[in-house]
Scaffold this motif. Structure first.
Motif, PDB file in Angstrom:
ATOM      1  N   GLN A 595      48.281   8.849  50.080  1.00 20.09           N
ATOM      2  CA  GLN A 595      47.911   7.480  49.724  1.00 20.09           C
ATOM      3  C   GLN A 595      46.398   7.283  49.781  1.00 20.09           C
ATOM      4  OE1 GLN A 595      50.277   4.810  52.134  1.00 20.09           O
ATOM      5  NE2 GLN A 595      52.097   5.136  50.877  1.00 20.09           N
ATOM      6  N   ALA A 596      45.749   7.920  50.751  1.00 19.51           N
ATOM      7  CA  ALA A 596      44.291   7.824  50.849  1.00 19.51           C
ATOM      8  C   ALA A 596      43.619   8.505  49.663  1.00 19.51           C
ATOM      9  CB  ALA A 596      43.814   8.441  52.158  1.00 19.51           C
ATOM     10  N   THR A 597      44.150   9.642  49.260  1.00 16.36           N
ATOM     11  CA  THR A 597      43.594  10.350  48.101  1.00 16.36           C
ATOM     12  C   THR A 597      43.829   9.558  46.816  1.00 16.36           C
ATOM     13  OG1 THR A 597      43.931  12.482  49.200  1.00 16.36           O
ATOM     14  CG2 THR A 597      43.662  12.521  46.805  1.00 16.36           C
ATOM     15  N   SER A 598      44.995   8.931  46.704  1.00 20.64           N
ATOM     16  CA  SER A 598      45.272   8.073  45.544  1.00 20.64           C
ATOM     17  C   SER A 598      44.283   6.912  45.501  1.00 20.64           C
ATOM     18  CB  SER A 598      46.710   7.539  45.612  1.00 20.64           C
ATOM     19  OG  SER A 598      47.648   8.595  45.610  1.00 20.64           O
ATOM     20  N   ARG A 599      43.967   6.383  46.670  1.00 18.00           N
ATOM     21  CA  ARG A 599      42.976   5.315  46.757  1.00 18.00           C
ATOM     22  C   ARG A 599      41.612   5.817  46.304  1.00 18.00           C
ATOM     23  NH1 ARG A 599      37.868   4.976  49.158  1.00 18.00           N
ATOM     24  NH2 ARG A 599      37.469   2.918  50.040  1.00 18.00           N
ATOM     25  N   ASP A 600      41.238   7.042  46.688  1.00 15.17           N
ATOM     26  CA  ASP A 600      39.943   7.597  46.293  1.00 15.17           C
ATOM     27  C   ASP A 600      39.867   7.821  44.783  1.00 15.17           C
ATOM     28  OD1 ASP A 600      39.196   7.558  48.922  1.00 15.17           O
ATOM     29  OD2 ASP A 600      39.460   9.697  49.275  1.00 15.17           O
ATOM     30  N   ILE A 601      40.991   8.166  44.187  1.00 15.44           N
ATOM     31  CA  ILE A 601      41.038   8.357  42.735  1.00 15.44           C
ATOM     32  C   ILE A 601      40.827   7.025  42.018  1.00 15.44           C
ATOM     33  CG2 ILE A 601      42.589   8.950  40.818  1.00 15.44           C
ATOM     34  CD1 ILE A 601      43.815  11.061  42.813  1.00 15.44           C
ATOM     35  N   LEU A 602      41.477   5.959  42.519  1.00 13.54           N
ATOM     36  CA  LEU A 602      41.259   4.629  41.938  1.00 13.54           C
ATOM     37  C   LEU A 602      39.796   4.220  42.100  1.00 13.54           C
ATOM     38  CD1 LEU A 602      42.375   2.041  40.625  1.00 13.54           C
ATOM     39  CD2 LEU A 602      42.814   1.179  42.942  1.00 13.54           C
ATOM     40  N   CYS A 603      39.217   4.505  43.276  1.00 10.30           N
ATOM     41  CA  CYS A 603      37.800   4.179  43.509  1.00 10.30           C
ATOM     42  C   CYS A 603      36.900   4.910  42.522  1.00 10.30           C
ATOM     43  CB  CYS A 603      37.401   4.565  44.937  1.00 10.30           C
ATOM     44  SG  CYS A 603      37.568   3.220  46.105  1.00 10.30           S
ATOM     45  N   PHE A 604      37.200   6.178  42.289  1.00 13.42           N
ATOM     46  CA  PHE A 604      36.412   6.977  41.344  1.00 13.42           C
ATOM     47  C   PHE A 604      36.466   6.339  39.951  1.00 13.42           C
ATOM     48  CE2 PHE A 604      36.135  10.390  38.161  1.00 13.42           C
ATOM     49  CZ  PHE A 604      34.919  10.964  38.503  1.00 13.42           C
ATOM     50  N   ALA A 605      37.672   5.921  39.542  1.00 10.13           N
ATOM     51  CA  ALA A 605      37.826   5.285  38.228  1.00 10.13           C
ATOM     52  C   ALA A 605      37.105   3.939  38.179  1.00 10.13           C
ATOM     53  CB  ALA A 605      39.313   5.100  37.915  1.00 10.13           C
ATOM     54  N   MET A 606      37.193   3.169  39.253  1.00 11.12           N
ATOM     55  CA  MET A 606      36.532   1.862  39.287  1.00 11.12           C
ATOM     56  C   MET A 606      35.011   2.004  39.263  1.00 11.12           C
ATOM     57  SD  MET A 606      39.092  -0.019  42.010  1.00 11.12           S
ATOM     58  CE  MET A 606      37.951  -1.324  42.418  1.00 11.12           C
ATOM     59  N   GLN A 607      34.504   3.013  39.957  1.00 11.50           N
ATOM     60  CA  GLN A 607      33.056   3.256  39.929  1.00 11.50           C
ATOM     61  C   GLN A 607      32.606   3.613  38.520  1.00 11.50           C
ATOM     62  OE1 GLN A 607      31.153   2.437  42.282  1.00 11.50           O
ATOM     63  NE2 GLN A 607      31.436   3.521  44.205  1.00 11.50           N
ATOM     64  N   ALA A 608      33.409   4.443  37.851  1.00 13.98           N
ATOM     65  CA  ALA A 608      33.052   4.861  36.490  1.00 13.98           C
ATOM     66  C   ALA A 608      33.088   3.679  35.518  1.00 13.98           C
ATOM     67  CB  ALA A 608      33.996   5.966  36.020  1.00 13.98           C
ATOM     68  N   GLN A 609      33.968   2.689  35.803  1.00 15.08           N
ATOM     69  CA  GLN A 609      34.134   1.549  34.899  1.00 15.08           C
ATOM     70  C   GLN A 609      33.549   0.265  35.486  1.00 15.08           C
ATOM     71  OE1 GLN A 609      35.379   2.589  32.053  1.00 15.08           O
ATOM     72  NE2 GLN A 609      35.824   4.572  32.999  1.00 15.08           N
ATOM     73  N   ARG A 610      32.613   0.364  36.424  1.00  7.91           N
ATOM     74  CA  ARG A 610      32.166  -0.830  37.128  1.00  7.91           C
ATOM     75  C   ARG A 610      31.393  -1.790  36.231  1.00  7.91           C
ATOM     76  NH1 ARG A 610      28.732   0.979  42.133  1.00  7.91           N
ATOM     77  NH2 ARG A 610      28.711  -1.269  42.546  1.00  7.91           N
ATOM     78  N   CYS A 611      30.963  -1.333  35.062  1.00  6.27           N
ATOM     79  CA  CYS A 611      30.274  -2.217  34.123  1.00  6.27           C
ATOM     80  C   CYS A 611      31.243  -2.985  33.230  1.00  6.27           C
ATOM     81  CB  CYS A 611      29.320  -1.404  33.250  1.00  6.27           C
ATOM     82  SG  CYS A 611      27.998  -0.621  34.173  1.00  6.27           S
ATOM     83  N   CYS A 612      32.529  -2.782  33.423  1.00  6.80           N
ATOM     84  CA  CYS A 612      33.532  -3.353  32.514  1.00  6.80           C
ATOM     85  C   CYS A 612      34.157  -4.649  33.022  1.00  6.80           C
ATOM     86  CB  CYS A 612      34.638  -2.331  32.253  1.00  6.80           C
ATOM     87  SG  CYS A 612      34.091  -0.865  31.361  1.00  6.80           S
ATOM     88  N   ASN A 613      33.504  -5.338  33.947  1.00 12.22           N
ATOM     89  CA  ASN A 613      34.029  -6.609  34.449  1.00 12.22           C
ATOM     90  C   ASN A 613      35.435  -6.476  35.034  1.00 12.22           C
ATOM     91  OD1 ASN A 613      31.732  -8.057  33.958  1.00 12.22           O
ATOM     92  ND2 ASN A 613      32.590  -9.321  32.339  1.00 12.22           N
ATOM     93  N   ILE A 614      35.566  -5.615  36.039  1.00 11.77           N
ATOM     94  CA  ILE A 614      36.835  -5.507  36.761  1.00 11.77           C
ATOM     95  C   ILE A 614      37.028  -6.807  37.535  1.00 11.77           C
ATOM     96  CG2 ILE A 614      38.128  -4.241  38.525  1.00 11.77           C
ATOM     97  CD1 ILE A 614      36.242  -1.832  37.911  1.00 11.77           C
TER      98      ILE A 614
END
Length: 664
Positions: A595-614
């Motif tokens: 679950q922690a690794t799944s969370r890190d994967i979501l974080c990685f995706a959110m960082q990559a898309q942080r300019c997209c108005n999440i």
């Protein structure tokens, strides 16, 4: 100046617990009463604004200087409140001058740039400590701990009071109404700053990685941005719920002849007098009784079930939390789940929104939004059920925009297969991705083509996948609803056996992790298995994930579990919400790791898309407030990129556009 440690005491007539800090700080009567601070760890100073004292220029300047790190416990409160304070003074916040994204994406913000803020509550959570200043101080055994009389002082000075003859009909207590209490309040503020700094000093050898602070800044940006609410829908839903409840209560009174059919005691007595005994009127118990209840008992129980629909209370929470610009903010708590680092929900609680299954969702939504309650009652059997399914749709994008909802497909199943090296599962994820069907095929030795959607075999594959990945057995299947899904009691143990036989590498992962954790704790050494490192340092068990982030377990030792076997125990917040010694073992550690690794994967995706108005994110899902020209397909392709630290992990994201938030 390099660091500024801060604690403030404030007044607002808005209820902080009901509305959250963003709306709290918008209140016309909001003010900062006390500002406790320390510059670079020096002597704590308290500025009393009620006595006309003002902040020194260098402290005021530091609040907008991104080269100075601002520290506070639950820093979101201080940052948002000080944003209002500085705005009232006419000071420009210029919040995203050095952000990863240009202002064209973020727009003008009302809040201080979170980049230069640090939260000692996040540090406590990262270390597996309690999420309260008092709790963290107690566990760490700090010399200067939070003063216990603070709650009473906050109630007295920070909230409105009831007007009485004794207090001269005043609705607020000022410092001159109780000088002794005010002196104690200032001492309390002073001590809070000392306690916060003591936590930092105690944890100085275990710094939070800069990558996690960067994630925290992103989290604060998302909380600051908020998400728009369709308040016409929300207020009409509240009205529809009130009308529905009045009608349901009236019908229950007619059937039962009770003065208050909502009373558990009266209802149980009525059922007993009519031949149906029960100890509880909980949701599961009522559902079970409805299977055999004769009339009119069945009708009364069905009405009670509709009245008990608690999810519609979220509409009231929305009305409480919405800010003056129509957006709800502060719904996500960073590191709220301190065992894995996942987010926790606040206020509206996005993590447990009811799903929507109505085939005519838009029609039902239009009826409620237009206030056509008569048509709503005529077309649907249960108005509370309809309102529950419409809760998601209250979240809307701003004008001329759309939502793109994108989520990872079977993220935990993919991560555990990657850790374990379960080849057949990875082949499934590399091809068709139908893990429920493939699992049933593997377990029951039938061609996957025979496992069709809706078939009993797929149902067994699905429940096994959901319940058994972390060492669960018959009890886990029952908790996941196996019996309600139609499985028989005598089918459950064979299902467990078949799943484990089909996934030998996952079973091996459980016990390899168990051995590694036990060895690390017993021998105070460093061990490694499946790309995960275990080590004990200064009374802490650390599990280092492939991402480099560490999971923390306080005061680990070898104990004895309920079955008489050796196990790792540690201190943490248990099911009773109290600090206590907890047991763990291989499959449970694997659950944390996955679950922690799944969370890190979501974080990685959110960082990559942080300019997209999440604007929202829930577990494995991300919601973007997007320009109408933006492509969901492209966003999902970018989201599916594997982090560099997870070579070989197969990810897939699926997404869709929508004019309001919903499950596709």
């Amino acid at each position: 100046m390099k660091t500024l440690s801060i604690d403030i005491e404030t007044f607002s007539s808005t209820d902080l617990n009901k509305c959250g800090v963003y709306k709290y700080a918008e209140s016309p009567d909001f003010e900062i009463l006390l500002f406790g601070y320390s510059v670079d760890g020096c002597e704590v100073q308290v500025v009393d604004s009620t006595e006309g004292e003002t902040l020194p220029f260098e402290v005021l300047d530091a609040l907008t200087n991104d080269d100075v790190l601002k520290w506070a416990f639950n820093a979101n409160f201080e940052r948002v409140c000080l944003s209002r304070y500085l705005s009232d003074m006419g000071i420009s916040l210029d919040p995203f001058a050095d952000s990863h994204c240009s202002s064209q994406y973020l727009g003008k913000s009302k809040y201080l740039n979170p980049k230069s803020w640090r939260c000692s509550m996040v540090w406590s959570a990262y270390m597996g400590l309690p999420l309260s200043l008092e709790g963290a101080g107690a566990v760490l055994g700090l010399e200067k701990q939070k003063l216990t009389e603070g709650k009473e002082l906050i109630r007295y000075f920070c909230k409105p009071c009831a007007a009485t003859a004794v207090n001269g009909q005043r609705t607020r207590n000022f410092h001159d109404h109780a000088p002794d209490k005010w002196a104690a309040f200032k001492a309390y503020n002073h001590r809070d700053v000392e306690a916060e700094m003591s936590i930092q000093q105690r944890l100085v050898n275990f710094p939070v990685p800069e990558s996690v602070w960067d994630e925290y800044a992103l989290d604060q940006e998302i909380n600051d941005r908020g998400v728009a609410l369709d308040m016409v829908l929300v207020r009409n839903a509240i009205a529809a719920d009130a009308r529905s409840k009045a009608g349901l209560t009236r019908m229950m009174k007619e059937i039962t002849e009770l003065s208050n059919p909502n009373s558990v005691q009266q209802m149980k007595q009525w059922l007993s007098e009519n031949g149906m005994e029960t100890d509880t009127l909980g949701k599961k118990a009522v559902t079970e009784m409805l299977k055999n209840a004769p009339e009119p008992l069945g009708r009364a129980l069905s009405l009670r079930q509709q009245l008990a629909k608690s999810s519609v209370k979220k509409y009231q929470t929305m009305e409480n939390a919405v800010c003056t610009d129509g957006r709800a903010r502060g719904m996500f708590q960073f590191y709220g789940a301190n065992r894995t680092g996942r987010w926790a929900g606040r206020l509206i609680q996005m993590q447990n929104l009811p799903q929507n299954h109505l085939p005519d969702l838009e029609q039902a939504r239009a009826l409620v939004r237009n206030g056509d309650f008569a048509a709503l009652e005529m077309l649907y059997d249960s108005v509370p059920e309809v309102l529950s399914e419409l809760i998601r749709t209250a979240f809307v994008p701003k004008p001329d925009h759309k939502f793109i909802v994108a989520d990872f497909s079977a993220i935990e199943a993919r991560v555990i297969a990657w850790f374990a090296g379960e080849r057949w599962r990875n082949e499934v994820f590399a091809t068709h991705g139908k893990i429920y069907e493939a699992s049933a095929s593997q377990m029951f030795h039938v061609p996957i083509e025979e496992v069709t959607k809706g078939s009993p075999l797929r149902q067994k594959g699905k429940i096994a996948e959901l319940a058994l990945g972390y060492g669960g057995s018959v009890g886990a299947l029952k908790a996941m609803g196996a019996l309600e899904m139609g499985l028989q009691e005598d089918e459950l143990q064979p299902l467990v056996t078949a799943w484990r036989a089909s996934n030998p590498n996952i079973v091996r992962l459980w016990w390899d992790v168990d051995k590694a954790a036990m060895t690390a704790v017993r021998d105070r050494t460093v061990t490694e298995t499946h790309g995960v490192r275990f080590g004990v340092q200064s009374g802490m068990l650390f599990i280092t994930l492939p991402s480099g982030r560490r999971l923390s377990y306080v005061k680990p030792r070898i104990g004895t579990n309920q079955f008489g076997s050796s196990c790792v125990t540690y201190e943490g917040v248990g099911g009773t919400k109290k600090w206590e010694r907890l047991e763990s073992y291989g499959p449970k550690f694997v659950e944390n790791i996955v679950q922690a690794t799944s969370r890190d994967i979501l974080c990685f995706a959110m960082q990559a898309q942080r300019c997209c108005n999440i604007v929202m994110h829930v577990h494995d899902e991300m919601v973007v407030e997007a320009d109408r020209r933006m492509s969901a397909k492209v966003l999902c392709e970018q989201m599916s990129c594997t982090p560099p630290w997870a070579e070989g992990l197969l990810l897939r994201a699926d997404g869709y556009d929508c004019p309001f938030y919903k499950k596709d």
